[in-house]
Structure formats: C-alpha cells, structure tokens
Design a protein around this motif. Structure first.
Motif: not given
Length: 230
Positions: A59-66, A76-80
């Motif tokens: 799974a492809r991720n993105r970073l989120e900072v609270d 992200t829902g994208e796959r590799e």
C-alpha cells in the motif's frame, strides 16, 4: 525542507537529512555488485505466489501530522506490486497495556512525567514502555537515570512513605530490607563498582580497557567481594 516538514521533530528531521545525504551520494563502483533500495511510505498488505513467494503487494502511504506533531502513515488506497523471491519479516516493537496503569494506545507507552506514571502512586517506568521504541543503548541509560532521579526526588520529598505522618519511617531503608528479603545476593552500586574495577584490572596487562566477566556466578561473587566460583 519539504512542505509540512516544519512540524516534524528534530530527531526525524536529522534522520531525513542523513538518508537524503546517502541518496545524493549515488552509486559507487564498489557497490556495483549488489544494491540496497530503501522504499519509504509503503506497507506490505499481501504476499502472492504458488508454493513460494513471487510478489509482494504494498500500500502506498502518505504522512499526516496532527496538531501535537505526531506523524502517522495513512493508506492512500494506491497499490504497488514488487516481484520478490524472499521476504524477511521485521516484527518491531509496540508496548502492551498493564492492568491498573494508564496506556497510550497510539504511541504504545505508559504516560509518564520523567518516569513517574501519570495519575499513579509509587509507580515508575523506564525504557521503551516509557518513551517508545527509539534510541540506542546510551539512550536507555539516560532514560533510566532520569527515572531513578525522579524516584529519588520523590523519596526525598516523602512521597513514597507507606504511612504519611508516621514518625521514624525510612523509605530507602525499608525498600532495601524488602529487596534483601527476596534477593539475599542483591547487587548494589558498590557491588557494581567492584565489578567495574575487576574488569578494568583484568584488561590492563593486555592493554585493553577491560575484560568482561561473562558468567552470573563471577559477576555476583565479585560484587559481593567473595572468592570467585570456579
């Protein structure tokens, strides 16, 4: 610095700088035989193959900072899909809750103030359950020193006395007596200093900083200043 990175901690920014330095250096002739590729912001979600590994789906991720600066990887829902014939699992570490103590599920730690468990009485933590899986051996030492300093400060302030207001109570002596009842061969700081001196003395003839004592019997016998067990 990339957009959004201003919210990251100093430690994370330092690690990013080191990794970007490796990437900028590029491939050298000495590394032409084999290469190591680090692929970040990926989480394995599936292993494919008939009788053996053939592919790994990520799974492809993105970073989120609270708002508190905590960084989380979000799918992200994208796959590799990556072809592979070997998978090595690195389990990692996450603390588990203990009955009767507070617990931060997100960080996997027991909330604390310099080692003193938050909202608890006479309870302390050190190590990864205190701060999360970070640091090296030296970090653990510093972490333990901080917790012990907090505990000793609480002793000095009378916070650890069993019966507040009772005269003549010595919490340090009481704790030592309790320990010695359960462990007659208790190794104290003075015992550790005997071990340290013995190891340094053993290494000196060979010009070495020390020669380690490698058995429990040898360590305890040295700490208690008695004849070594052969």
């Amino acid at each position: 610095m990339q957009p959004g990175e201003e919210k990251l901690s100093r430690l994370i920014l330092r690690n990013l700088a080191i990794l970007r330095g490796y990437a900028a250096a590029g491939q050298t002739a000495a590394s032409a035989g084999r290469q190591l590729a680090l692929r970040f912001l990926r989480s394995p979600v599936e292993i494919r193959g008939e009788g053996r590994v053939a592919e790994v789906v990520f799974a492809r991720n993105r970073l989120e900072v609270d708002a508190e600066g905590w960084v989380s990887a979000v799918d992200t829902g994208e796959r590799e899909v990556l072809a592979a014939d070997l998978v090595v699992r690195a389990v990692g570490y996450k603390g588990l809750p203990l009955m009767g103590l507070p617990f931060d599920e997100r960080r996997g730690i027991i909330p604390n103030d310099a080692g003193r468990v938050a909202g608890a009485d006479r309870e302390y933590v050190a190590g990864w359950i205190k701060r999360g899986p970070t640091g090296i051996i030296g970090t653990n030492r510093k972490c333990a020193v901080e917790t012990v300093a907090t505990l000793l400060a609480d002793v000095a302030e009378g916070r650890l006395v069993h019966h507040p207001g009772a005269g003549g109570v010595d919490p340090v002596g009481e704790a030592e007596s309790w320990l010695r009842e359960r462990q007659p061969e208790l190794v104290t700081e003075s015992g550790w200093r005997l071990i340290d001196a013995a190891e340094r003395a053993s290494g000196k003839p060979a010009g070495r900083p020390r020669v380690k004592l490698t058995t429990l019997d040898a360590l305890v016998d040295t700490a208690l200043n008695r004849t070594l067990t052969v």
